[in-house]
Design a protein around this motif. Structure first.
Motif, PDB file in Angstrom:
ATOM      1  N   ASN A  49      69.650  31.446  -7.664  1.00 22.01           N
ATOM      2  CA  ASN A  49      70.716  31.610  -8.651  1.00 22.01           C
ATOM      3  C   ASN A  49      71.805  32.547  -8.152  1.00 22.01           C
ATOM      4  O   ASN A  49      72.999  32.308  -8.382  1.00 22.01           O
ATOM      5  CB  ASN A  49      70.132  32.132  -9.956  1.00 22.01           C
ATOM      6  CG  ASN A  49      71.187  32.268 -11.039  1.00 22.01           C
ATOM      7  OD1 ASN A  49      71.713  31.280 -11.532  1.00 22.01           O
ATOM      8  ND2 ASN A  49      71.514  33.507 -11.396  1.00 22.01           N
ATOM      9  N   LEU A  50      71.415  33.617  -7.441  1.00 18.55           N
ATOM     10  CA  LEU A  50      72.406  34.542  -6.896  1.00 18.55           C
ATOM     11  C   LEU A  50      73.306  33.837  -5.894  1.00 18.55           C
ATOM     12  O   LEU A  50      74.539  33.996  -5.921  1.00 18.55           O
ATOM     13  CB  LEU A  50      71.705  35.735  -6.243  1.00 18.55           C
ATOM     14  CG  LEU A  50      72.605  36.777  -5.591  1.00 18.55           C
ATOM     15  CD1 LEU A  50      73.541  37.422  -6.607  1.00 18.55           C
ATOM     16  CD2 LEU A  50      71.775  37.841  -4.858  1.00 18.55           C
TER      17      LEU A  50
ATOM     18  N   TRP B 144      65.526  33.588  -8.738  1.00 21.80           N
ATOM     19  CA  TRP B 144      66.635  34.536  -8.886  1.00 21.80           C
ATOM     20  C   TRP B 144      67.536  34.517  -7.654  1.00 21.80           C
ATOM     21  O   TRP B 144      68.770  34.566  -7.777  1.00 21.80           O
ATOM     22  CB  TRP B 144      66.069  35.932  -9.119  1.00 21.80           C
ATOM     23  CG  TRP B 144      67.081  37.002  -9.363  1.00 21.80           C
ATOM     24  CD1 TRP B 144      67.636  37.353 -10.555  1.00 21.80           C
ATOM     25  CD2 TRP B 144      67.662  37.876  -8.378  1.00 21.80           C
ATOM     26  NE1 TRP B 144      68.518  38.398 -10.383  1.00 21.80           N
ATOM     27  CE2 TRP B 144      68.553  38.735  -9.063  1.00 21.80           C
ATOM     28  CE3 TRP B 144      67.506  38.025  -7.009  1.00 21.80           C
ATOM     29  CZ2 TRP B 144      69.290  39.712  -8.408  1.00 21.80           C
ATOM     30  CZ3 TRP B 144      68.240  38.989  -6.347  1.00 21.80           C
ATOM     31  CH2 TRP B 144      69.122  39.823  -7.043  1.00 21.80           C
TER      32      TRP B 144
ATOM     33  N   HIS C  98      62.613  44.113 -14.144  1.00 21.49           N
ATOM     34  CA  HIS C  98      61.623  43.326 -13.389  1.00 21.49           C
ATOM     35  C   HIS C  98      60.877  44.183 -12.360  1.00 21.49           C
ATOM     36  O   HIS C  98      60.874  43.869 -11.168  1.00 21.49           O
ATOM     37  CB  HIS C  98      62.314  42.164 -12.678  1.00 21.49           C
ATOM     38  CG  HIS C  98      63.021  41.227 -13.596  1.00 21.49           C
ATOM     39  ND1 HIS C  98      62.358  40.339 -14.417  1.00 21.49           N
ATOM     40  CD2 HIS C  98      64.359  41.053 -13.842  1.00 21.49           C
ATOM     41  CE1 HIS C  98      63.244  39.637 -15.109  1.00 21.49           C
ATOM     42  NE2 HIS C  98      64.455  40.055 -14.788  1.00 21.49           N
TER      43      HIS C  98
ATOM     44  N   TRP D 272      58.645  42.420  -9.904  1.00 19.44           N
ATOM     45  CA  TRP D 272      59.210  41.612  -8.827  1.00 19.44           C
ATOM     46  C   TRP D 272      59.220  42.344  -7.482  1.00 19.44           C
ATOM     47  O   TRP D 272      59.591  41.759  -6.466  1.00 19.44           O
ATOM     48  CB  TRP D 272      60.640  41.221  -9.165  1.00 19.44           C
ATOM     49  CG  TRP D 272      60.779  40.152 -10.197  1.00 19.44           C
ATOM     50  CD1 TRP D 272      59.787  39.575 -10.944  1.00 19.44           C
ATOM     51  CD2 TRP D 272      62.000  39.508 -10.574  1.00 19.44           C
ATOM     52  NE1 TRP D 272      60.321  38.622 -11.783  1.00 19.44           N
ATOM     53  CE2 TRP D 272      61.665  38.556 -11.583  1.00 19.44           C
ATOM     54  CE3 TRP D 272      63.329  39.642 -10.183  1.00 19.44           C
ATOM     55  CZ2 TRP D 272      62.636  37.744 -12.169  1.00 19.44           C
ATOM     56  CZ3 TRP D 272      64.290  38.832 -10.777  1.00 19.44           C
ATOM     57  CH2 TRP D 272      63.948  37.891 -11.755  1.00 19.44           C
TER      58      TRP D 272
ATOM     59  N   LEU E 226      68.185  45.495 -12.644  1.00 16.55           N
ATOM     60  CA  LEU E 226      67.225  44.582 -12.025  1.00 16.55           C
ATOM     61  C   LEU E 226      65.856  45.234 -11.918  1.00 16.55           C
ATOM     62  O   LEU E 226      64.832  44.639 -12.281  1.00 16.55           O
ATOM     63  CB  LEU E 226      67.730  44.150 -10.650  1.00 16.55           C
ATOM     64  CG  LEU E 226      66.793  43.244  -9.840  1.00 16.55           C
ATOM     65  CD1 LEU E 226      66.617  41.899 -10.526  1.00 16.55           C
ATOM     66  CD2 LEU E 226      67.315  43.052  -8.421  1.00 16.55           C
TER      67      LEU E 226
ATOM     68  N   GLU F 207      59.474  33.735  -9.382  1.00 15.19           N
ATOM     69  CA  GLU F 207      60.635  34.137 -10.180  1.00 15.19           C
ATOM     70  C   GLU F 207      61.696  34.814  -9.312  1.00 15.19           C
ATOM     71  O   GLU F 207      62.897  34.683  -9.568  1.00 15.19           O
ATOM     72  CB  GLU F 207      60.193  35.061 -11.316  1.00 15.19           C
ATOM     73  CG  GLU F 207      59.339  34.368 -12.360  1.00 15.19           C
ATOM     74  CD  GLU F 207      58.869  35.314 -13.456  1.00 15.19           C
ATOM     75  OE1 GLU F 207      59.319  36.485 -13.477  1.00 15.19           O
ATOM     76  OE2 GLU F 207      58.049  34.889 -14.294  1.00 15.19           O
ATOM     77  N   VAL F 208      61.258  35.514  -8.285  1.00 12.67           N
ATOM     78  CA  VAL F 208      62.205  36.116  -7.354  1.00 12.67           C
ATOM     79  C   VAL F 208      62.946  35.029  -6.585  1.00 12.67           C
ATOM     80  O   VAL F 208      64.176  35.092  -6.406  1.00 12.67           O
ATOM     81  CB  VAL F 208      61.475  37.069  -6.382  1.00 12.67           C
ATOM     82  CG1 VAL F 208      62.407  37.490  -5.234  1.00 12.67           C
ATOM     83  CG2 VAL F 208      60.958  38.294  -7.125  1.00 12.67           C
TER      84      VAL F 208
ATOM     85  N   THR G 100      75.589  31.646  -7.781  1.00  9.78           N
ATOM     86  CA  THR G 100      76.549  32.390  -8.592  1.00  9.78           C
ATOM     87  C   THR G 100      77.755  32.826  -7.774  1.00  9.78           C
ATOM     88  O   THR G 100      78.904  32.636  -8.180  1.00  9.78           O
ATOM     89  CB  THR G 100      75.870  33.616  -9.233  1.00  9.78           C
ATOM     90  OG1 THR G 100      74.863  33.167 -10.147  1.00  9.78           O
ATOM     91  CG2 THR G 100      76.881  34.476  -9.978  1.00  9.78           C
TER      92      THR G 100
END
Length: 499
Positions: free
Chosen positions: A275-276, A272, A236, A239, A232, A268-269, A279
């Motif tokens: 999405n985490l 993410w 990035h 980030w 990560l 973008e963070v 997930t």
């Protein structure tokens, strides 16, 4: 800045404070005493607020969101915030000769604050806390009973160890609702979807097997952090929260070195983080412990400089909640407390419990009582009893085993007493196979859910904390202390009130 003068001799007052985040001290002291300041900057970063840290000056006390001054008869003054969603509400009480100066500084958008004299500090503080919880739409679902892997296996946890303990818990008829996988399953801090070499599988392999045994699957994440060795971080670096020099800013020392925090104002963070959350829900986890959350709130250079620290933190936890879904049970830890109301379901309200009573060298010589120990956990969690109106409080785990522990029987009973008094989550991390009959009996008691108790006094003190409740009394000191009837209460102990 708001400012008030209390025309009362400081020597007759006690001050009740609450620190910035889960691990920061909450304390009850004579106002003229000194609020201890940590010796090292990394301790301030990891356990306090660098933007409003304890100053170490006698007669000067700093507190976050709430502050109370109490006379011996229970009357006094209470300060509170009307909203803390995107604002840090920072209180200071300063003893000055024959009076006290109280100030309240707001870091973030303007919000209302209250400061009032009251004949009953305990009741008024509870009322203000309830008012804040209601205004911020606090989530307070039914408390859960949780087994977690951390204090059994630490980072050496394996898939087989999780299942072995779940099977033993079922065989013993232990009333756990959740089995939570803690730190150690992932390849690196930030690389949550990659398994560690030792785990023996992938985190997504566990939920179905836990459900087959009758348990809700839980998992630990530190969603705002990244190790410098992680994929990560390598992919990035832009980030990360940055320092004035433009470089990623270290936000603490753990896992063998420094680590970094994601900039939660970066679009973008936020994507993410959503999405985490989605997930791990897709893997089958509905109980999510998110830890080291303070990293998103520290001072630094952010992608969007118009967003303050509290606002940046709130953006991060809201993004994770959006991904996890409204029905996920989220436990916060290492988190700015009031700023989490309405997003988390439960919150750690003290430092980690540990199988030792006190880490005295760190607490006394380094001025830092935010580290793991039974004493630190009791000291702070008990002094935040009123926060049950903000979320389900999590005072951390019972320690019921004798093996792999330096706790005495009274000390283990004191932890059990804390769980009963605080209410909220019930948790254990003992390897089930290590528990003898006595340990199993204590664990069964610790898993009985209770309603939060109330203090009966702020003047009776078995330590620099709130220690005397209607259901029992604590002595957190190293010498005998009197209970409410004047009887001696042994050091490091808890005594139930007489029925």
């Amino acid at each position: 800045m708001h400012k008030w003068t209390v025309n009362e001799a400081p020597a007759g007052l006690k001050v009740l404070i609450s620190g910035f985040q889960s691990w920061s001290e909450a304390e009850l002291h004579p106002l003229t005493a000194r609020q201890v300041a940590p010796a090292h900057h990394w301790q301030v970063e990891q356990g306090h607020d660098p933007g409003f840290a304890p100053g170490g000056e006698a007669g000067v006390w700093r507190s976050h969101t709430v502050l109370a001054l109490a006379r011996e008869d229970g009357s006094g003054w209470v300060g509170g915030a009307l909203d803390a969603t995107r604002t840090f509400v920072q209180w200071e009480a300063r003893a000055q000769g024959d009076h006290v100066t109280v100030t309240c500084r707001l870091e973030g958008p303007e919000v209302g604050v209250l400061w009032e004299e009251t004949p009953d500090v305990i009741a008024t503080l509870e009322a203000h806390a309830a008012q804040l919880g209601s205004a911020m739409h606090a989530r307070t679902p039914a408390p859960l009973r949780v087994w977690c892997s951390w204090y059994s296996y630490y980072r050496a946890v394996t898939l087989d160890a999780m299942l072995d303990n779940a099977r033993l818990a079922r065989e013993q008829g232990l009333d756990f609702d959740v089995f939570q996988l803690d730190d150690g399953f992932q390849a690196d801090l930030g690389d949550w979807e990659l398994p560690s070499a030792h785990f023996g599988g992938h985190a997504r392999d566990l939920p179905e097997r836990l459900r087959a045994l009758g348990f809700t699957p839980g998992i630990w994440l530190a969603p705002f952090l990244a190790s410098p060795t992680s994929q990560l971080f390598a992919q990035h670096p832009d980030w990360m929260l940055r320092g004035e020099d433009g470089q990623p800013l270290p936000v603490g020392q753990n896992w063998g070195g420094p680590y970094y925090a994601l900039d939660t104002t970066h679009p973008e963070v936020l994507a993410w983080l959503r999405n985490l959350g989605a997930t791990v829900r897709g893997w089958g986890y509905t109980y999510l412990k998110i830890d080291f959350l303070y990293g998103a709130s520290l001072p630094g250079v952010r992608h969007d400089p118009s967003v303050g620290r509290a606002g940046a933190y709130r953006m991060g936890i809201e993004a994770f909640r959006e991904g996890a879904g409204p029905d996920a049970f989220i436990l916060g830890c290492g988190a700015p407390l009031a700023q989490s109301i309405g997003v988390v379901d439960a919150m750690r309200t003290g430092p980690d419990v540990a199988p030792i009573w006190d880490e005295e060298s760190r607490r006394v010589w380094l001025g830092d009582a935010t580290g793991p120990s039974a004493r630190n956990a009791l000291h702070t969690a008990l002094s935040r009893w009123y926060q049950s109106a903000w979320y389900q409080p999590d005072p951390d785990v019972a320690i019921c085993r004798r093996e792999l522990s330096m706790l005495s029987t009274p000390e283990r009973e004191a932890i059990a007493g804390m769980l009963d008094v605080i209410g909220g989550l019930r948790a254990s991390s003992d390897p089930i196979a290590l528990l003898n009959d006595e340990g199993l009996e204590l664990l069964r008691r610790c898993l009985k859910v209770s309603t939060p108790d109330r203090p009966v006094s702020l003047s009776l003190r078995g330590g620099a904390a709130v220690t005397h409740f209607s259901r029992g009394e604590f002595n957190l000191t190293d010498r005998p202390a009197p209970d409410a009837q004047g009887r001696p209460l042994a050091p490091h102990s808890y005594r139930e009130a007489q029925k």
